[in-house]
Design a protein around this motif. Sequence first.
Motif, PDB file in Angstrom:
ATOM      1  N   MET A 169      28.784  43.546  33.260  1.00 39.91           N
ATOM      2  CA  MET A 169      29.652  43.360  34.409  1.00 39.91           C
ATOM      3  C   MET A 169      30.772  42.395  34.020  1.00 39.91           C
ATOM      4  O   MET A 169      30.517  41.337  33.464  1.00 39.91           O
ATOM      5  CB  MET A 169      28.829  42.811  35.586  1.00 39.91           C
ATOM      6  N   SER A 170      31.992  42.749  34.359  1.00 39.95           N
ATOM      7  CA  SER A 170      33.130  41.886  34.037  1.00 39.95           C
ATOM      8  C   SER A 170      33.171  40.679  34.971  1.00 39.95           C
ATOM      9  O   SER A 170      32.525  40.667  36.025  1.00 39.95           O
ATOM     10  CB  SER A 170      34.440  42.665  34.146  1.00 39.95           C
ATOM     11  N   VAL A 171      33.948  39.695  34.593  1.00 40.52           N
ATOM     12  CA  VAL A 171      34.110  38.497  35.424  1.00 40.52           C
ATOM     13  C   VAL A 171      34.684  38.876  36.782  1.00 40.52           C
ATOM     14  O   VAL A 171      34.237  38.384  37.824  1.00 40.52           O
ATOM     15  CB  VAL A 171      35.012  37.462  34.710  1.00 40.52           C
ATOM     16  N   GLU A 172      35.659  39.776  36.789  1.00 44.90           N
ATOM     17  CA  GLU A 172      36.272  40.204  38.041  1.00 44.90           C
ATOM     18  C   GLU A 172      35.258  40.898  38.944  1.00 44.90           C
ATOM     19  O   GLU A 172      35.213  40.647  40.155  1.00 44.90           O
ATOM     20  CB  GLU A 172      37.460  41.137  37.782  1.00 44.90           C
ATOM     21  N   GLU A 173      34.438  41.758  38.355  1.00 35.00           N
ATOM     22  CA  GLU A 173      33.425  42.458  39.141  1.00 35.00           C
ATOM     23  C   GLU A 173      32.401  41.487  39.708  1.00 35.00           C
ATOM     24  O   GLU A 173      31.989  41.606  40.869  1.00 35.00           O
ATOM     25  CB  GLU A 173      32.714  43.508  38.279  1.00 35.00           C
ATOM     26  N   GLU A 174      32.007  40.525  38.903  1.00 29.16           N
ATOM     27  CA  GLU A 174      31.037  39.532  39.363  1.00 29.16           C
ATOM     28  C   GLU A 174      31.623  38.660  40.474  1.00 29.16           C
ATOM     29  O   GLU A 174      30.956  38.366  41.466  1.00 29.16           O
ATOM     30  CB  GLU A 174      30.576  38.655  38.199  1.00 29.16           C
ATOM     31  N   LEU A 175      32.886  38.258  40.319  1.00 31.29           N
ATOM     32  CA  LEU A 175      33.550  37.444  41.344  1.00 31.29           C
ATOM     33  C   LEU A 175      33.659  38.214  42.656  1.00 31.29           C
ATOM     34  O   LEU A 175      33.384  37.672  43.731  1.00 31.29           O
ATOM     35  CB  LEU A 175      34.928  36.997  40.854  1.00 31.29           C
ATOM     36  N   LYS A 176      34.028  39.472  42.579  1.00 32.65           N
ATOM     37  CA  LYS A 176      34.136  40.296  43.784  1.00 32.65           C
ATOM     38  C   LYS A 176      32.768  40.457  44.450  1.00 32.65           C
ATOM     39  O   LYS A 176      32.645  40.336  45.672  1.00 32.65           O
ATOM     40  CB  LYS A 176      34.729  41.661  43.455  1.00 32.65           C
ATOM     41  N   LYS A 177      31.739  40.712  43.651  1.00 32.65           N
ATOM     42  CA  LYS A 177      30.388  40.880  44.181  1.00 32.65           C
ATOM     43  C   LYS A 177      29.917  39.613  44.893  1.00 32.65           C
ATOM     44  O   LYS A 177      29.377  39.677  46.004  1.00 32.65           O
ATOM     45  CB  LYS A 177      29.438  41.235  43.037  1.00 32.65           C
ATOM     46  N   GLU A 178      30.108  38.466  44.270  1.00 33.74           N
ATOM     47  CA  GLU A 178      29.688  37.193  44.875  1.00 33.74           C
ATOM     48  C   GLU A 178      30.487  36.891  46.143  1.00 33.74           C
ATOM     49  O   GLU A 178      29.936  36.420  47.136  1.00 33.74           O
ATOM     50  CB  GLU A 178      29.832  36.048  43.871  1.00 33.74           C
ATOM     51  N   THR A 179      31.783  37.157  46.102  1.00 37.19           N
ATOM     52  CA  THR A 179      32.634  36.921  47.276  1.00 37.19           C
ATOM     53  C   THR A 179      32.159  37.775  48.439  1.00 37.19           C
ATOM     54  O   THR A 179      31.988  37.284  49.559  1.00 37.19           O
ATOM     55  CB  THR A 179      34.107  37.220  46.947  1.00 37.19           C
ATOM     56  N   GLU A 180      31.933  39.053  48.175  1.00 43.74           N
ATOM     57  CA  GLU A 180      31.487  39.955  49.239  1.00 43.74           C
ATOM     58  C   GLU A 180      30.106  39.558  49.765  1.00 43.74           C
ATOM     59  O   GLU A 180      29.852  39.641  50.966  1.00 43.74           O
ATOM     60  CB  GLU A 180      31.480  41.393  48.734  1.00 43.74           C
ATOM     61  N   LYS A 181      29.219  39.123  48.873  1.00 41.13           N
ATOM     62  CA  LYS A 181      27.871  38.717  49.284  1.00 41.13           C
ATOM     63  C   LYS A 181      27.931  37.530  50.245  1.00 41.13           C
ATOM     64  O   LYS A 181      27.355  37.564  51.332  1.00 41.13           O
ATOM     65  CB  LYS A 181      27.032  38.350  48.057  1.00 41.13           C
ATOM     66  N   TRP A 182      28.655  36.469  49.859  1.00 44.14           N
ATOM     67  CA  TRP A 182      28.705  35.264  50.681  1.00 44.14           C
ATOM     68  C   TRP A 182      29.547  35.471  51.936  1.00 44.14           C
ATOM     69  O   TRP A 182      29.265  34.892  52.983  1.00 44.14           O
ATOM     70  CB  TRP A 182      29.186  34.073  49.860  1.00 44.14           C
ATOM     71  N   LYS A 218      43.730  42.630  49.100  1.00 44.85           N
ATOM     72  CA  LYS A 218      44.862  42.529  48.168  1.00 44.85           C
ATOM     73  C   LYS A 218      44.400  42.396  46.711  1.00 44.85           C
ATOM     74  O   LYS A 218      45.231  42.259  45.818  1.00 44.85           O
ATOM     75  CB  LYS A 218      45.743  41.324  48.527  1.00 44.85           C
ATOM     76  N   GLU A 219      43.064  42.381  46.511  1.00 41.80           N
ATOM     77  CA  GLU A 219      42.477  42.213  45.174  1.00 41.80           C
ATOM     78  C   GLU A 219      42.798  40.853  44.547  1.00 41.80           C
ATOM     79  O   GLU A 219      42.785  40.696  43.330  1.00 41.80           O
ATOM     80  CB  GLU A 219      42.895  43.341  44.224  1.00 41.80           C
ATOM     81  N   ASP A 220      43.082  39.869  45.388  1.00 41.66           N
ATOM     82  CA  ASP A 220      43.288  38.493  44.918  1.00 41.66           C
ATOM     83  C   ASP A 220      41.938  37.790  45.023  1.00 41.66           C
ATOM     84  O   ASP A 220      41.640  37.093  45.996  1.00 41.66           O
ATOM     85  CB  ASP A 220      44.351  37.787  45.753  1.00 41.66           C
ATOM     86  N   LEU A 221      41.112  38.014  44.019  1.00 40.35           N
ATOM     87  CA  LEU A 221      39.716  37.592  44.073  1.00 40.35           C
ATOM     88  C   LEU A 221      39.526  36.086  44.059  1.00 40.35           C
ATOM     89  O   LEU A 221      38.601  35.574  44.690  1.00 40.35           O
ATOM     90  CB  LEU A 221      38.934  38.239  42.927  1.00 40.35           C
ATOM     91  N   ILE A 222      40.386  35.385  43.365  1.00 40.31           N
ATOM     92  CA  ILE A 222      40.258  33.925  43.316  1.00 40.31           C
ATOM     93  C   ILE A 222      40.513  33.320  44.692  1.00 40.31           C
ATOM     94  O   ILE A 222      39.735  32.498  45.175  1.00 40.31           O
ATOM     95  CB  ILE A 222      41.177  33.318  42.238  1.00 40.31           C
ATOM     96  N   LYS A 223      41.596  33.738  45.337  1.00 39.79           N
ATOM     97  CA  LYS A 223      41.882  33.214  46.677  1.00 39.79           C
ATOM     98  C   LYS A 223      40.821  33.647  47.681  1.00 39.79           C
ATOM     99  O   LYS A 223      40.444  32.872  48.571  1.00 39.79           O
ATOM    100  CB  LYS A 223      43.274  33.642  47.134  1.00 39.79           C
ATOM    101  N   ALA A 224      40.318  34.872  47.556  1.00 37.51           N
ATOM    102  CA  ALA A 224      39.272  35.352  48.458  1.00 37.51           C
ATOM    103  C   ALA A 224      38.021  34.496  48.322  1.00 37.51           C
ATOM    104  O   ALA A 224      37.442  34.065  49.326  1.00 37.51           O
ATOM    105  CB  ALA A 224      38.951  36.817  48.166  1.00 37.51           C
ATOM    106  N   GLU A 242      37.828  31.464  47.125  1.00 40.95           N
ATOM    107  CA  GLU A 242      38.154  30.113  47.602  1.00 40.95           C
ATOM    108  C   GLU A 242      38.032  30.037  49.125  1.00 40.95           C
ATOM    109  O   GLU A 242      37.487  29.067  49.659  1.00 40.95           O
ATOM    110  CB  GLU A 242      39.573  29.747  47.165  1.00 40.95           C
ATOM    111  N   CYS A 243      38.499  31.047  49.822  1.00 44.10           N
ATOM    112  CA  CYS A 243      38.408  31.056  51.280  1.00 44.10           C
ATOM    113  C   CYS A 243      36.953  31.082  51.750  1.00 44.10           C
ATOM    114  O   CYS A 243      36.598  30.411  52.722  1.00 44.10           O
ATOM    115  CB  CYS A 243      39.162  32.256  51.853  1.00 44.10           C
ATOM    116  N   VAL A 244      36.114  31.843  51.055  1.00 44.38           N
ATOM    117  CA  VAL A 244      34.697  31.886  51.408  1.00 44.38           C
ATOM    118  C   VAL A 244      34.069  30.506  51.214  1.00 44.38           C
ATOM    119  O   VAL A 244      33.307  30.032  52.060  1.00 44.38           O
ATOM    120  CB  VAL A 244      33.948  32.953  50.582  1.00 44.38           C
ATOM    121  N   VAL A 245      34.409  29.859  50.113  1.00 45.51           N
ATOM    122  CA  VAL A 245      33.870  28.521  49.848  1.00 45.51           C
ATOM    123  C   VAL A 245      34.294  27.556  50.949  1.00 45.51           C
ATOM    124  O   VAL A 245      33.483  26.771  51.456  1.00 45.51           O
ATOM    125  CB  VAL A 245      34.318  28.016  48.459  1.00 45.51           C
ATOM    126  N   TRP A 246      35.564  27.618  51.354  1.00 43.02           N
ATOM    127  CA  TRP A 246      36.039  26.730  52.423  1.00 43.02           C
ATOM    128  C   TRP A 246      35.343  27.035  53.750  1.00 43.02           C
ATOM    129  O   TRP A 246      34.995  26.115  54.505  1.00 43.02           O
ATOM    130  CB  TRP A 246      37.555  26.840  52.579  1.00 43.02           C
TER     131      TRP A 246
END
Length: 82
Positions: free
Chosen positions: A1-14, A50-56, A58-62
Amino acid sequence: MSVEEELKKETEKWLSRIEKIKIAVKHEKGKEFVENIEAYVKDARYFLKKEDLIKAFECVVWAWAWMEIGERIEVIQKIENL
């Protein structure tokens, strides 16, 4: 799994988890916490689209930070997940 795929998966999960939580306001100041949580959740969805995974992410964390802090200072309370 790529870093992008993992980031998207974690973002969607949380994001999915926080969207299932009902929040009770225990103090007037709690309304501000709920507004901020809801705004960050909405922003996370926008950035995911928008596929801006880092900002997405970050918003979940906040959103989670606002929830945890609100609970700790007792202005909001999580109600059981749906």
